[in-house]
Design an enzyme around this catalytic site. Structure first.
Site, PDB file in Angstrom:
ATOM      1  N   CYS A 219      48.387  -3.853  37.947  1.00  0.00           N
ATOM      2  CA  CYS A 219      48.973  -4.980  38.468  1.00  0.00           C
ATOM      3  C   CYS A 219      49.764  -4.828  39.420  1.00  0.00           C
ATOM      4  O   CYS A 219      49.383  -4.306  40.981  1.00  0.00           O
ATOM      5  CB  CYS A 219      49.085  -6.102  37.312  1.00  0.00           C
ATOM      6  SG  CYS A 219      49.593  -7.976  38.078  1.00  0.00           S
TER       7      CYS A 219
ATOM      8  N   HIS B  19      43.919  -6.659  34.639  1.00  0.00           N
ATOM      9  CA  HIS B  19      44.510  -6.151  33.171  1.00  0.00           C
ATOM     10  C   HIS B  19      43.397  -5.539  32.270  1.00  0.00           C
ATOM     11  O   HIS B  19      43.398  -5.684  31.003  1.00  0.00           O
ATOM     12  CB  HIS B  19      45.412  -6.486  32.270  1.00  0.00           C
ATOM     13  CG  HIS B  19      46.922  -7.379  33.252  1.00  0.00           C
ATOM     14  ND1 HIS B  19      47.865  -7.074  33.417  1.00  0.00           N
ATOM     15  CD2 HIS B  19      46.746  -8.729  34.423  1.00  0.00           C
ATOM     16  CE1 HIS B  19      48.285  -7.352  34.750  1.00  0.00           C
ATOM     17  NE2 HIS B  19      47.949  -8.466  34.838  1.00  0.00           N
TER      18      HIS B  19
ATOM     19  N   GLU C 172      44.050  -3.561  29.459  1.00  0.00           N
ATOM     20  CA  GLU C 172      45.500  -3.065  28.675  1.00  0.00           C
ATOM     21  C   GLU C 172      44.998  -4.734  27.826  1.00  0.00           C
ATOM     22  O   GLU C 172      45.508  -4.739  26.584  1.00  0.00           O
ATOM     23  CB  GLU C 172      45.990  -2.845  28.891  1.00  0.00           C
ATOM     24  CG  GLU C 172      47.395  -4.227  29.704  1.00  0.00           C
ATOM     25  CD  GLU C 172      47.919  -4.191  30.737  1.00  0.00           C
ATOM     26  OE1 GLU C 172      47.295  -4.149  31.959  1.00  0.00           O
ATOM     27  OE2 GLU C 172      48.596  -5.188  31.095  1.00  0.00           O
TER      28      GLU C 172
END
Lengths: 815, 247
Positions: free
Chosen positions: B95, B203, B205
């Site tokens: 990002c 994302h 994660e």
């Protein structure tokens, strides 16, 4: 006319002045309060005069400002502490402090019944409940109404920024993990000519500005905004409401904090400027057109990166054991923060040390400025080098303000002179307000009863009515707004605000995983201002019920739920408006007591009324009940959307015939009807039983029945797109003989629709035997409609895709 | 015990996905450390195998996203990240990190500008794996989902043909299955020619566990797709380590 302030100023120094108030008469005292924007009443000013007469001296302007902050409604909650002569249906009773009588006492009793659950309540910046043996979670909500009315973006921006600092200032510094936002606005399609005052921002402008304000602060801070609500009502055109809340987590050992003599007082974060002068006193008064011109100074601009750096600093400092005490700089700025820290231990603050945004601020300006993004800490002197290194690491500014000295006196120095010297313990006894309130219940006002047999004659066809209700601003999807908030940052949002197989179906709240624990935290909220217009007590009951029910629905243990009360109202000096507030407080207290869900924090906001060309417009008494509940296992998390196409769909709870306050009543043009009551004991028994079913793994999905009633709840349930619904209302548990309209659209509290796998059907039916439980029918892949029968009649047989499209796109044209 | 490969997460004021990214890296076996940029110098990179620029709003991103962070990085450790890459090190930007790597010129030329909707958007997207041999993607299926959360994720090049070339050459490692933000050629993630520098807007994660998916019945795999993303990288770096490659 000569300026009063100049007349009474003694030996004017360029940075502070001593003011001769001892000889002022009543009119002059009021004039002085207005001139200095102290928002203190004549009675308050007389009390100040008498305190100084006792001390045998005159106050400084700094001291008057400190007292005004301390005694402001915003800080002292004087209406919640007032003695109120309350008349209900002709009977008069005296309430000595709404807070003590209904909030504090009830919560303390619950805490005594449930030891080791609430770890801290009411005295810190947020209340904590136990998550597991190591960790505690907290929640705090605030309003930022007046600033948001005047400058929506900055007002909401700093509203969220402020409540995040409350969490950072709770215990020795809790970690913010999730936020909620709740707004009350005028309808987005309000005709401009219907706004009867100049310089009032159209509800659309408020909506867009406020959402962006929340977005830009929350997203930049990296705190997921996971929960929210919007209410639309004309009464909020002039006084929009903006509630922001944040949850946090902390090691239990870091909850208690103590001030002791010798500790250094430091400030971390942004510098101090003229922005945000008189925010606390400004928010304790009503708005008018002039507010929009004159009070710009009271609204500040947020800088989330400054706060993010301070947050990184605080969390690491706490983890390293470097913090003894911490609080946020909110309303009242340093005067409140340092005042709170030093009120018992006493100490000295040197204003010359304060780092300023601009030169030339006088003493009182420095001391009460509400410049954003500042935290005040008390630390051991030997920790200072490590703290300075930490400030450098996170590129934030650390300033030594002074120290605690054990004298019990708050001393403020500037340019070598003592500009304030107050024994804060002497300031606790602000005059207790005496107020009158009155309320008449629905039954009293309608002794003969009002027929709500609206099925006859005027009832429109049900399919069309369902479309109207599901397209109502109260019901339509908040997706355009939710998508602007990063609700997944921190990577712990297990139950997201929009979820289900399609990823866009409504949920009853959110569930957040907590790092370092196997247990999770659910968050939910409720507000029903329409109910309160005719039945504030019932509104109070229903709001607690709905919040509690949503938390339980998502998998929280009903014995591990704590709630918050955030009130907003119009003019407290109007006995009828105050009467509605008193009844609301009684309602939430009764429900909290019955559910043993203690209040751990709360706030109130008054004077949400506006002088329009057609006279004053007040908001209805508005209570936001928000709550946190512990979900003990990730396997207990229950989503709010249908998961299978071969499952059984059942209802828990009884449907009644009352329509008051409902969306359908509004759609039918203000149906005169009573508001539903809440059967607290029956509901709690049901929720406990439901929780056992969740733990047994029998529940696939659950959705609460709220705005729009059962028909809307069932449609929303199926918006995951897994299948159609074949249902019948023949066995619906009812109270009395509710009409078909009521069965579909009444908003009786205490109800949940649940999805059960076919293999658990018998077990679940047996489990709920004797309680208000009924199978309504099944999910099916044979069609994709919401099909509801009653007797031999097909009430509804509507394509879900069409209903979903109306629901999903309702707000899109406006945001 | 075998030494765990070291990952270093550079943190700027306003970086806010570093904690969960470090958590994700640790969960697949990395030794992960967060380094605020004020503490970083060339020596900080000693012994590090992976440098991660995680998501957030570095310096608020009030000017072009990632711009100030890239300038500060140059100021502090000019050229060090390129040397790190040349010595066999891996760089990942998620990002805001993708925006910074692009600004630093460590990824093929392009810009990440405001979404065509003009709005921040937080939602899940389907991605297409265009570089199945990439060390970041080798355990990933042809299509998978990650969440996005950005206002400036529209990948553009000086002319649309360049973006098409990136896809053809495999530099555009990830593309969106649908047009979500107006990116040229629907580009969601880029790698450099070495394959060791990788940036993506989504994302990973945030999707480490299956339960992180919005659909409670998601059954794409035992773990969330992000787990396999970071695991790919861990294995690639562990392979290098066992082959004796050094930074």
């Amino acid at each position: 006319m000569p300026d009063l302030l100049e007349q009474i100023a003694e030996a004017p120094a360029d940075h502070y002045r001593r003011l001769r108030i001892s000889s002022l008469d009543g009119d002059q005292l009021v004039e002085l309060s207005q001139r200095m924007k102290l928002s203190l009443s004549l009675e308050d000013m007389r009390a100040v005069q008498s305190i100084y007469a006792d001390w045998g001296r005159e106050p400084t302007d700094v001291e008057l400002e400190v007292i005004a902050q301390t005694w402001s409604e915003h800080c002292k909650h004087r209406i919640f502490g007032a003695t109120i002569e309350h008349t209900i249906d002709g009977r008069t009773e005296t309430v000595h402090s709404l807070f003590k009588t209904y909030i504090y006492t009830v919560s303390k009793a619950i805490m005594a019944r449930k030891p080791d659950f609430v770890l801290s309540a009411f005295h810190d910046n947020a209340g904590f409940i136990k998550l597991d043996d190591q960790l505690a979670v907290c929640l705090k909500a605030e309003t930022h109404n007046h600033p948001s009315a005047i400058e929506p973006y900055a007002g909401a921006n700093t509203g969220l920024g402020g409540v995040i600092r409350d969490i950072l200032g709770a215990g020795k510094g809790a970690k913010p993990i999730a936020s909620l936002d709740v707004f009350c606005f005028g309808a987005p399609d309000t005709a401009p000519e219907n706004i009867k005052a100049d310089d009032v921002i159209h509800p659309l402008g408020i909506l867009r500005g406020v959402v962006r304000g929340v977005r830009d602060y929350g997203n930049r801070m990296g705190i997921p905004t996971v929960c929210g609500a919007i209410q639309f009502d004309d009464a909020y055109i002039y006084n929009p409401l903006v509630y922001c809340g944040t949850a946090g987590v902390i090691p239990i050992q870091d909850i208690d904090k103590q001030m002791t003599a010798g500790l250094k007082v430091i400030s971390v974060g942004a510098r101090t400027g003229r922005d945000g002068l008189h925010g606390a006193t400004f928010s304790s008064a009503a708005l008018d057109t002039e507010s929009h011109e004159a009070d710009q100074q009271a609204v500040q601009i947020g800088n989330p990166i400054e706060e993010k750096k301070a947050a990184d600093f605080v969390l690491e400092a706490r983890a390293l054991g470097l913090i003894e005490f911490i609080t946020d700089c909110g309303a009242g700025g340093y005067s409140s923060a340092c005042g709170e820290m030093l009120e018992e231990v006493g100490g000295e603050i040197i204003l010359d040390n304060v780092k300023l945004k601009e030169e030339g601020l006088v003493s009182w300006e420095i001391f009460i400025s509400e410049s954003q993004e500042r935290m005040v800490l008390a630390v051991k002197e030997e920790s200072l080098p490590a703290l300075r290194a930490l400030a450098d690491k996170y590129e934030t500014e650390l300033t030594e303000l002074g120290h605690a000295d054990g004298s019990g006196i708050l001393k403020v120095k500037h340019h070598g002179e003592m500009v304030c010297e107050l024994d804060c313990t002497k300031l606790h006894n602000a005059p207790v307000r005496r107020m009158k309130s009155i309320w008449e219940t629905w039954e009293r006002r309608h002794p003969a009863g009002v027929s709500d047999d609206s099925d006859a004659g005027r009832m429109p066809a049900l399919p069309g009515l369902l479309r109207k209700v599901i397209s109502d601003f109260a019901v339509v999807s908040r997706e355009p707004i939710i998508r602007e908030y990063d609700h997944e940052v921190q990577g712990n949002t297990v139950l997201k605000p929009l979820a289900g197989a399609s990823g866009d179906a409504p949920q009853d709240g959110s569930v957040i995983r907590i790092d370092g624990s196997d247990q999770l935290m659910a968050m939910a909220l409720s507000l029903l201002p329409e109910w309160g217009k005719t039945a504030p007590y019932e509104m109070g009951l229903a709001c607690v019920d709905e919040c509690f029910r949503q938390l339980v629905a998502m998998g929280a243990n009903p014995d591990r739920i704590a709630i918050l009360d955030n009130f907003c109202m119009g003019n407290p000096n109007d006995p009828r408006e105050l009467g509605a507030l008193v009844e609301t407080v009684k309602g939430i207290a009764a429900a909290a007591d019955a559910y043993s869900a203690p209040f751990v924090s709360g706030k109130d906001s008054f004077y949400n009324y506006f002088e329009t060309k057609d006279g004053p417009v007040s908001i209805p008494v508005t209570i936001l009940v928000s709550g946190m509940g512990i979900v003990e296992d990730a396997a207990h998390v229950v989503t709010g959307s249908l998961r299978r196409s071969n499952s059984v769909v059942s209802i828990l709870g009884t449907t009644g015939g009352d329509f008051g306050g409902s969306v359908v009543a509004r759609q039918l043009g203000g149906l005169a009807a009573s508001v539903p009551g809440t059967d607290l004991a029956a509901n709690l028994a049901l929720y406990r039983k439901y929780y056992e079913a969740v733990k047994a793994g029998w529940i696939l999905a659950t959705h609460d029945v709220s705005e729009g009633g059962l028909a809307v709840a069932l449609a929303e349930f199926a918006f995951s797109g897994k299948g159609g619904l074949d249902l019948s209302l023949d066995t619906l548990p009812v109270d009395g003989q509710p009409t078909k309209l009521a069965q579909l659209f009444a908003e009786t509290p205490g109800r949940l629709v649940i999805e059960i796998a076919p293999e658990h059907r018998e077990q679940v039916a047996a489990h709920f035997a004797g309680l208000a439980y009924a199978e309504l029918g099944t999910a099916t892949d044979a069609h994709a409609n919401l099909r509801i029968e009653y007797g031999k009649e097909i009430l509804l047989n509507e394509p879900l895709s069409e209903l979903k499209s109306l629901w999903k796109n309702g707000l899109a044209p406006y945001y | 015990m075998e030494k765990r490969p070291r990952a270093l997460l550079l943190k700027f004021p306003g970086t806010n996905c570093d904690a969960e990214t470090a958590r994700a890296l640790r969960s697949v076996g990395f030794d992960a450390e967060i380094a605020p940029i004020s503490t970083v110098n060339r020596a900080t990179l000693d012994g590090v195998r992976l440098v991660v620029l995680s998501g957030g709003f570095s310096y608020g991103d009030y000017v072009m996203s990632g711009r100030i962070a890239s300038l500060v990085t140059q100021l502090r450790i000019d050229g060090a990240l390129a040397e790190f890459r040349d010595a066999g090190g891996y760089l990942l930007g998620i990002c805001n990190g993708f925006q910074i790597l692009t600004q630093l010129g460590l990824l093929p030329a392009g810009s990440l500008v405001h979404n065509t909707s003009g709005r921040f958007q937080c939602r899940w997207v389907t991605l297409e794996n265009r570089a199945p041999d990439s060390p970041f993607l080798r355990n990933m299926p042809a299509r998978f989902e990650f969440p996005i959360a950005h206002a400036e994720g529209r990948f553009v090049t000086t002319d649309p043909a360049t973006a098409e070339t990136y896809v053809a050459e495999g530099l555009a490692a990830l593309t969106y299955a649908d047009d979500v933000n107006g990116s040229f050629a629907r580009i969601a993630g880029m790698q450099d020619e070495t394959g060791r520098v990788f940036g993506l807007m989504p994302h990973p994660e945030r999707f480490m566990r299956a339960r992180d998916h919005y659909d409670p019945d998601w059954s794409g795999a035992e773990q969330g797709s992000g787990h396999y993303f970071f695991q790919s990288l861990f294995e690639a770096i562990a392979d290098d380590q066992s082959k004796g490659a050094s930074v």
